[in-house]
Design an enzyme around this catalytic site. Structure first.
Site, PDB file in Angstrom:
ATOM      1  N   CYS A  56       0.824  -1.206   0.000  1.00 30.51           N
ATOM      2  CA  CYS A  56       0.000   0.000   0.000  1.00 30.51           C
ATOM      3  C   CYS A  56       0.867   1.269   0.000  1.00 30.51           C
ATOM      4  O   CYS A  56       1.863   1.358   0.708  1.00 30.51           O
ATOM      5  CB  CYS A  56      -0.919  -0.007   1.209  1.00 30.51           C
ATOM      6  SG  CYS A  56      -1.968   1.443   1.292  1.00 30.51           S
ATOM      7  N   CYS A  60       0.492   4.689   6.908  1.00 31.20           N
ATOM      8  CA  CYS A  60      -0.126   4.532   8.235  1.00 31.20           C
ATOM      9  C   CYS A  60       0.854   3.779   9.142  1.00 31.20           C
ATOM     10  O   CYS A  60       1.224   2.641   8.841  1.00 31.20           O
ATOM     11  CB  CYS A  60      -1.427   3.747   8.131  1.00 31.20           C
ATOM     12  SG  CYS A  60      -2.525   4.381   6.843  1.00 31.20           S
ATOM     13  N   CYS A  63       0.284   0.113  10.435  1.00 29.76           N
ATOM     14  CA  CYS A  63      -0.146  -0.941   9.512  1.00 29.76           C
ATOM     15  C   CYS A  63       1.019  -1.723   8.926  1.00 29.76           C
ATOM     16  O   CYS A  63       2.018  -1.151   8.492  1.00 29.76           O
ATOM     17  CB  CYS A  63      -0.977  -0.325   8.392  1.00 29.76           C
ATOM     18  SG  CYS A  63      -1.584  -1.550   7.212  1.00 29.76           S
ATOM     19  N   CYS A 101     -16.648  -8.791   5.901  1.00 27.36           N
ATOM     20  CA  CYS A 101     -15.872  -7.607   5.558  1.00 27.36           C
ATOM     21  C   CYS A 101     -14.646  -8.002   4.748  1.00 27.36           C
ATOM     22  O   CYS A 101     -13.896  -8.885   5.152  1.00 27.36           O
ATOM     23  CB  CYS A 101     -15.376  -6.912   6.823  1.00 27.36           C
ATOM     24  SG  CYS A 101     -16.634  -6.707   8.075  1.00 27.36           S
ATOM     25  N   CYS A 133     -19.298  -5.919   3.426  1.00 27.76           N
ATOM     26  CA  CYS A 133     -18.640  -4.676   3.815  1.00 27.76           C
ATOM     27  C   CYS A 133     -17.267  -4.684   3.144  1.00 27.76           C
ATOM     28  O   CYS A 133     -16.695  -5.749   2.927  1.00 27.76           O
ATOM     29  CB  CYS A 133     -18.496  -4.616   5.332  1.00 27.76           C
ATOM     30  SG  CYS A 133     -17.624  -3.141   5.905  1.00 27.76           S
ATOM     31  N   CYS A 193     -19.003   2.495   8.094  1.00 23.31           N
ATOM     32  CA  CYS A 193     -18.304   1.815   9.175  1.00 23.31           C
ATOM     33  C   CYS A 193     -17.026   2.614   9.371  1.00 23.31           C
ATOM     34  O   CYS A 193     -16.131   2.585   8.519  1.00 23.31           O
ATOM     35  CB  CYS A 193     -17.988   0.379   8.782  1.00 23.31           C
ATOM     36  SG  CYS A 193     -16.968  -0.456  10.006  1.00 23.31           S
ATOM     37  N   ARG A 265     -18.119  -1.656  17.705  1.00 22.75           N
ATOM     38  CA  ARG A 265     -17.435  -2.952  17.597  1.00 22.75           C
ATOM     39  C   ARG A 265     -16.165  -2.993  18.434  1.00 22.75           C
ATOM     40  O   ARG A 265     -15.291  -2.143  18.305  1.00 22.75           O
ATOM     41  CB  ARG A 265     -17.105  -3.257  16.131  1.00 22.75           C
ATOM     42  CG  ARG A 265     -16.413  -4.617  15.965  1.00 22.75           C
ATOM     43  CD  ARG A 265     -16.245  -5.025  14.518  1.00 22.75           C
ATOM     44  NE  ARG A 265     -17.489  -4.871  13.799  1.00 22.75           N
ATOM     45  CZ  ARG A 265     -17.607  -4.248  12.628  1.00 22.75           C
ATOM     46  NH1 ARG A 265     -16.560  -3.760  12.036  1.00 22.75           N
ATOM     47  NH2 ARG A 265     -18.778  -4.134  12.066  1.00 22.75           N
TER      48      ARG A 265
HETATM   49 FE1  SF4 Z   1      -2.722   1.156   3.422  1.00 25.06          FE
HETATM   50 FE2  SF4 Z   1      -2.568  -0.093   5.754  1.00 25.06          FE
HETATM   51 FE3  SF4 Z   1      -3.060   2.530   5.685  1.00 25.06          FE
HETATM   52 FE4  SF4 Z   1      -4.943   0.759   4.819  1.00 25.06          FE
HETATM   53  S1  SF4 Z   1      -4.181   1.012   6.930  1.00 25.06           S
HETATM   54  S2  SF4 Z   1      -4.339   2.679   3.846  1.00 25.06           S
HETATM   55  S3  SF4 Z   1      -3.615  -0.832   3.932  1.00 25.06           S
HETATM   56  S4  SF4 Z   1      -1.164   1.493   5.011  1.00 25.06           S
END
Ligand code: SF4
Ligand code: DTB
Length: 319
Positions: A56, A60, A63, A101, A133, A193, A265
């Site tokens: 990705c 984040c 993540c 989901c 979802c 959500c 949740r």
């Molecule tokens: Fe990408 Fe992970 Fe952020 Fe989702 S949470 S946008 S998968 S880096």
């Protein structure tokens, strides 16, 4: 369904005062609200399937799937095949799960064969009489419209943390970007959500401020996952200290009070809660959980044990 006086004008200070109440006062207030409304709907089970892992473009910091970090144990995968998704959904349905989901790692939806395949998956899950979802990043109105037509019930797009703390956690997008996507989704009549993660190093005020953003959406989001960070090796937050279980309980209780009719949740981070802490979360108004062996890239609480535990404490699972 009727909800006890929903309000859309909460202030951060008011919510922070809730979070700071003596625990039993906070839990009792939240419980009163559950008893007068949401409790009647039981606790919804939601299965989660990561249908495309890793690579990705967003950064984040919590993540494992961001291309900016090198999380161990993460192998990039292409989109799952339709038959794999259908058999996972059937399996989840057999276990009593209503909501299915699907997670696609990525910054935004783009037109093309991958999105078309996701639309097929949404149709297939709907055809099983389950609630599909999806979480797939930012999108444009025509994507939301296509998803709605395919039968998507709900789109997951978390606000993650407070507006004030956002830039400490993610730099490749803004909270404004997130809110824009949420409003596009809402405009197409898809349920929202959207929730938060605690344990990112944020303050109590940040937690209150994040809840304020959700509580001041009108209408309220239908579903609000409250996650506690699962610290994953290789991510910038790998050494972040675990949030105390009672902070989790407090966050759920405050969410229940400010979002009286939403499905709150008890989401990621549940695995490491003791049965006692989980029971308190349900008492405080949690009325949905992820059920099944896996979350996106980490293990969830063990389903057989969950089943026995939920029965023991008398949680009603809607059929
Ligand atoms: Fe990408 Fe992970 Fe952020 Fe989702 S949470 S946008 S998968 S880096
Ligand atoms: C949400 O709020 N939590 C889910 C779901 N929405 C997509 C994700 C939890 C992920 C936990 C860490 C992992 O398994 O990678």
């Amino acid at each position: 369904m009727t909800s006890p006086n929903p309000r859309y004008d909460w202030t951060t200070a008011e919510i922070e005062a809730l979070l700071a109440l003596p625990l039993l006062d906070l839990v009792s207030r939240a419980h009163e609200i559950s008893k007068s409304g949401t409790d009647k709907r039981g606790v919804q089970l939601a299965a989660l399937m990561n249908i495309k892992t890793g690579g990705c473009a967003e950064d984040c910091s919590y993540c494992s799937q961001s291309a900016h970090h090198e999380a161990l144990d993460i192998t990039r995968t292409p989109l799952s095949r339709l038959d794999e998704v259908v058999s996972a959904a059937k399996e989840a349905k057999k276990l009593g799960t209503i909501r299915f989901c699907m997670g696609v790692a990525g910054r935004e939806v783009t037109d093309g064969p991958e999105f078309d395949a996701v639309l097929d998956m949404v149709r297939a899950v709907r055809a099983l009489d389950m609630e599909p979802c999806l979480t797939m990043g930012m999108l444009k109105p025509h994507h939301a419209q296509a998803l709605k037509l395919a039968g998507l019930q709900s789109y997951n797009h978390n606000i993650d943390t407070s507006p004030e703390y956002y830039g400490q956690i993610i730099t490749t997008r803004t909270l404004e970007d997130r809110l824009r996507t949420l409003s596009i989704v809402r405009d197409q009549g898809i349920d929202l959500c959207t929730g938060v993660i605690i344990g990112l190093g944020e303050s109590l005020t940040d937690r209150a401020s994040a809840l304020r953003v959700l509580a001041n959406m009108n209408p309220h989001p239908e579903s609000v996952p409250i996650n506690a960070l699962v610290a994953i090796e290789g991510t910038p937050l790998e050494r972040q200290e675990e949030v105390p279980a009672l902070d989790f309980v407090r966050m759920i209780a405050a969410a229940r009070i400010v979002l009286p009719a939403s499905r709150v949740r008890l989401a990621a981070g549940r695995k490491r809660l003791s049965p006692e802490a989980q029971a308190l979360c349900f008492l405080a108004g949690a009325n949905s959980i992820f059920y099944g062996e896996r979350l996106l890239t980490t293990d969830n609480a063990e389903p057989d044990r969950d089943r026995a535990f939920l029965e023991e404490i008398g949680v009603r699972i809607p059929a």
